[in-house]
Motif scaffolding. Sequence first.
Motif, PDB file in Angstrom:
ATOM      1  N   TRP A 404       0.830  -1.204   0.000  1.00  0.00           N
ATOM      2  CA  TRP A 404       0.000   0.000   0.000  1.00  0.00           C
ATOM      3  C   TRP A 404       0.866   1.255   0.000  1.00  0.00           C
ATOM      4  O   TRP A 404       0.564   2.239  -0.677  1.00  0.00           O
ATOM      5  N   ALA A 405       1.916   1.214   0.808  1.00  0.00           N
ATOM      6  CA  ALA A 405       2.767   2.407   0.911  1.00  0.00           C
ATOM      7  C   ALA A 405       3.379   2.736  -0.448  1.00  0.00           C
ATOM      8  O   ALA A 405       3.518   3.900  -0.819  1.00  0.00           O
ATOM      9  N   LYS A 406       3.695   1.720  -1.193  1.00  0.00           N
ATOM     10  CA  LYS A 406       4.327   1.934  -2.500  1.00  0.00           C
ATOM     11  C   LYS A 406       3.310   2.319  -3.581  1.00  0.00           C
ATOM     12  O   LYS A 406       3.549   3.232  -4.376  1.00  0.00           O
ATOM     13  N   TYR A 407       2.160   1.626  -3.592  1.00  0.00           N
ATOM     14  CA  TYR A 407       1.212   1.802  -4.705  1.00  0.00           C
ATOM     15  C   TYR A 407      -0.036   2.593  -4.344  1.00  0.00           C
ATOM     16  O   TYR A 407      -0.823   2.940  -5.215  1.00  0.00           O
ATOM     17  N   GLY A 408      -0.247   2.869  -3.057  1.00  0.00           N
ATOM     18  CA  GLY A 408      -1.518   3.437  -2.615  1.00  0.00           C
ATOM     19  C   GLY A 408      -2.473   2.305  -2.290  1.00  0.00           C
ATOM     20  O   GLY A 408      -2.233   1.156  -2.636  1.00  0.00           O
ATOM     21  N   ARG A 409      -3.557   2.660  -1.580  1.00  0.00           N
ATOM     22  CA  ARG A 409      -4.526   1.621  -1.191  1.00  0.00           C
ATOM     23  C   ARG A 409      -5.878   1.855  -1.849  1.00  0.00           C
ATOM     24  O   ARG A 409      -6.380   2.976  -1.854  1.00  0.00           O
ATOM     25  N   ASN A 410      -6.448   0.819  -2.392  1.00  0.00           N
ATOM     26  CA  ASN A 410      -7.803   0.890  -2.917  1.00  0.00           C
ATOM     27  C   ASN A 410      -8.741   0.324  -1.860  1.00  0.00           C
ATOM     28  O   ASN A 410      -8.821  -0.892  -1.693  1.00  0.00           O
ATOM     29  N   PHE A 411      -9.404   1.210  -1.118  1.00  0.00           N
ATOM     30  CA  PHE A 411     -10.411   0.705  -0.185  1.00  0.00           C
ATOM     31  C   PHE A 411     -11.514   0.060  -0.995  1.00  0.00           C
ATOM     32  O   PHE A 411     -11.941   0.611  -2.012  1.00  0.00           O
ATOM     33  N   TYR A 412     -11.947  -1.105  -0.533  1.00  0.00           N
ATOM     34  CA  TYR A 412     -12.868  -1.868  -1.371  1.00  0.00           C
ATOM     35  C   TYR A 412     -13.877  -2.628  -0.537  1.00  0.00           C
ATOM     36  O   TYR A 412     -13.542  -3.187   0.509  1.00  0.00           O
ATOM     37  N   SER A 413     -15.113  -2.666  -1.010  1.00  0.00           N
ATOM     38  CA  SER A 413     -16.106  -3.505  -0.345  1.00  0.00           C
ATOM     39  C   SER A 413     -17.222  -3.855  -1.318  1.00  0.00           C
ATOM     40  O   SER A 413     -17.509  -3.106  -2.245  1.00  0.00           O
ATOM     41  N   ARG A 414     -17.816  -5.009  -1.100  1.00  0.00           N
ATOM     42  CA  ARG A 414     -18.969  -5.407  -1.920  1.00  0.00           C
ATOM     43  C   ARG A 414     -20.146  -5.699  -1.013  1.00  0.00           C
ATOM     44  O   ARG A 414     -20.015  -6.414  -0.028  1.00  0.00           O
ATOM     45  N   TYR A 415     -21.294  -5.120  -1.348  1.00  0.00           N
ATOM     46  CA  TYR A 415     -22.537  -5.364  -0.618  1.00  0.00           C
ATOM     47  C   TYR A 415     -23.445  -6.228  -1.495  1.00  0.00           C
ATOM     48  O   TYR A 415     -23.744  -5.849  -2.620  1.00  0.00           O
ATOM     49  N   HIS A 510      -4.386   2.799   7.486  1.00  0.00           N
ATOM     50  CA  HIS A 510      -4.753   1.902   8.591  1.00  0.00           C
ATOM     51  C   HIS A 510      -6.259   1.821   8.771  1.00  0.00           C
ATOM     52  O   HIS A 510      -6.757   0.965   9.490  1.00  0.00           O
ATOM     53  N   LEU A 511      -7.011   2.706   8.128  1.00  0.00           N
ATOM     54  CA  LEU A 511      -8.455   2.747   8.358  1.00  0.00           C
ATOM     55  C   LEU A 511      -9.131   1.444   7.962  1.00  0.00           C
ATOM     56  O   LEU A 511      -8.701   0.752   7.043  1.00  0.00           O
ATOM     57  N   ASP A 512     -10.220   1.162   8.657  1.00  0.00           N
ATOM     58  CA  ASP A 512     -11.055   0.032   8.295  1.00  0.00           C
ATOM     59  C   ASP A 512     -11.786   0.388   6.991  1.00  0.00           C
ATOM     60  O   ASP A 512     -12.225   1.525   6.804  1.00  0.00           O
ATOM     61  N   ALA A 513     -11.926  -0.582   6.085  1.00  0.00           N
ATOM     62  CA  ALA A 513     -12.534  -0.288   4.781  1.00  0.00           C
ATOM     63  C   ALA A 513     -13.947   0.284   4.933  1.00  0.00           C
ATOM     64  O   ALA A 513     -14.327   1.235   4.248  1.00  0.00           O
ATOM     65  N   GLN A 514     -14.742  -0.290   5.864  1.00  0.00           N
ATOM     66  CA  GLN A 514     -16.119   0.198   6.030  1.00  0.00           C
ATOM     67  C   GLN A 514     -16.126   1.653   6.500  1.00  0.00           C
ATOM     68  O   GLN A 514     -16.962   2.452   6.075  1.00  0.00           O
ATOM     69  N   GLU A 515     -15.145   1.977   7.339  1.00  0.00           N
ATOM     70  CA  GLU A 515     -15.021   3.348   7.834  1.00  0.00           C
ATOM     71  C   GLU A 515     -14.645   4.279   6.679  1.00  0.00           C
ATOM     72  O   GLU A 515     -15.265   5.316   6.455  1.00  0.00           O
ATOM     73  N   ALA A 516     -13.650   3.859   5.926  1.00  0.00           N
ATOM     74  CA  ALA A 516     -13.153   4.700   4.833  1.00  0.00           C
ATOM     75  C   ALA A 516     -14.206   4.885   3.741  1.00  0.00           C
ATOM     76  O   ALA A 516     -14.220   5.906   3.052  1.00  0.00           O
TER      77      ALA A 516
END
Length: 543
Positions: A404-415, A510-516
């Motif tokens: 993530w630090a190198k590429y960035g983070r894609n927060f992701y979720s499926r409902y 560090h955030l939780d995906a649902q939070e983000a």
Amino acid sequence: MSIRTVSTRPFPDQKPGTSGLRKKVPVFQQPHYLENFVQAIFDSIAAPQGETLVLGGDGRYYNRTAIQIILKMAAANGFGKVLVGQGGILSTPAASCVIRKHKAFGGIILSASHNPGGPKEDFGIKFNSSNGGPATETVTEAIFAKSKSISSYRILDAADVALDRLGETTLGSMQVQVIDPVSDYAGLMESLFDFAAIRSLLKGGFKLKFDAMHAVNGPYASEIIEKRLGAAPGSVMNAVPLEDFGGGHPDPNLTYAHDLVEIMYGADAPDFGAASDGDGDRNMILGKRFFVTPSDSLALLAANASLVRGYAQGLAGVARSMPTSAAVDRVARALNIPCFETPTGWKFFGNLMDANKVTLCGEESFGTGSNHVREKDGLWAVLFWLNILAVRKQSVEAIVREHWAKYGRNFYSRYDYEGLPTEAANGVMQHLRDSFAVLTGKQFGKYAVQTCDDFSYTDPVDGSLSKGQGVRILFSDGSRIIFRLSGTGTEGATLRVYLEAFEADVSRHHLDAQEALKEFIQIALHISELQTRTGRDQPTVVT
Ligand code: VG1
Ligand code: CO
């Protein structure tokens, strides 16, 4: 023994979905139902006399009965030989491997994947072509067309074949070879990964738990992980395949793989945890108290492929299904290799792999794979991870955070909203399509809609066009909301909402995906009118 031609009438509902024809067992048990579909397959593929067919399934209820019927129909339809897994068992990736290795004309795989099994639960059947991959849309459409005009099928009058003993028998003039379902597949895995390195990782005290969920991968995982790699006995749990998967839902995610999740989040958790689904093609990867999203897993495998023997010569390219997060896209850019975006379903990757345009591919739905076969492959993904861990000697969490630090983070979720009335689900999709013009350019908090469309895909190899593959709301910062109707369910409609937001800022990783994704979820619900149109205020499953 004589060949019987049985007259029949078409069933109107034999349209293959995302991955073959899936229905409740009682539907398949109707007289002629399975036979019609099998004859429609044989008529559509028009195999020359004497060809070889591969046959096996995930062992769920009705697997053995269906196998006997298909064997007798294959004999009556001119096949020369059928390779069938012992006990009727073949995982989906192993079937793909066997088709390729033995140069079969194709294979029939019996599975409803991650859906529950049992007398009142789901069953499924699909045809895979000589490349080992699911039939393309052109073929599945031909099968559906045949099923609508069928008037008879052919079947051999014969006694059942003994499926539990390895070796050869004959059925009419056709040869039946009962094969060890594991050995070809295990050999392929040994050729791709450094088993010695993984063995010494395990010897050094690294602990792992693999949950086979009472599904088909039990025997594969026991042989490979415990026997060949020397993991402690008991490292593979729920290892005996059961016809009803022990009453469980063999879907490797945080909700359904709860036994494993409890262990991995408990005191004294192992270093690595994994699970696979009913037919062994899906995987979930966990570190100690840490979940790796499938989209991130694909990106990580691509970024670390050079460390793994089978892939050290470099990747031709990568591919992901449209709803899968764009994490792998940035890895592809860094590696300077092409990245393809396909509709949902493994059948769209086959042409790209056959044309050597991609080596690795994956889906957000816990599916990753490579050109070693033409199906996604759960155990392969687990071994790929173990090989990386053996080389890098860091924890799963540390490897992901570095990524993530190198590429960035894609927060992701499926409902997932399961079992909706079909009309309500269609209504949401239509409402969204009708809103494209109004939505374009609109601002929601910090998010601005750049474009909206209904995804369509032109296969770069054969030029075929697949339309209506999911509604995309694309935001100017690369974030996306996607709405799609499932094509694997057997009851009502399942609406999937896919949410993805990109975050370059490490201090927010560090955030939780649902939070983000909180704000984003509200936007999705608002623009789709999902709650008022379906009467649901909660999704059935969140992954
Ligand atoms: C689902 C997944 C899709 C996957 C398909 C088959 O389809 O979303 O990504 O390829 O299942 O998976 P749908 O149409 O319900 O969204 V399975 O493991 O047959 O092994
Ligand atoms: Co599956």
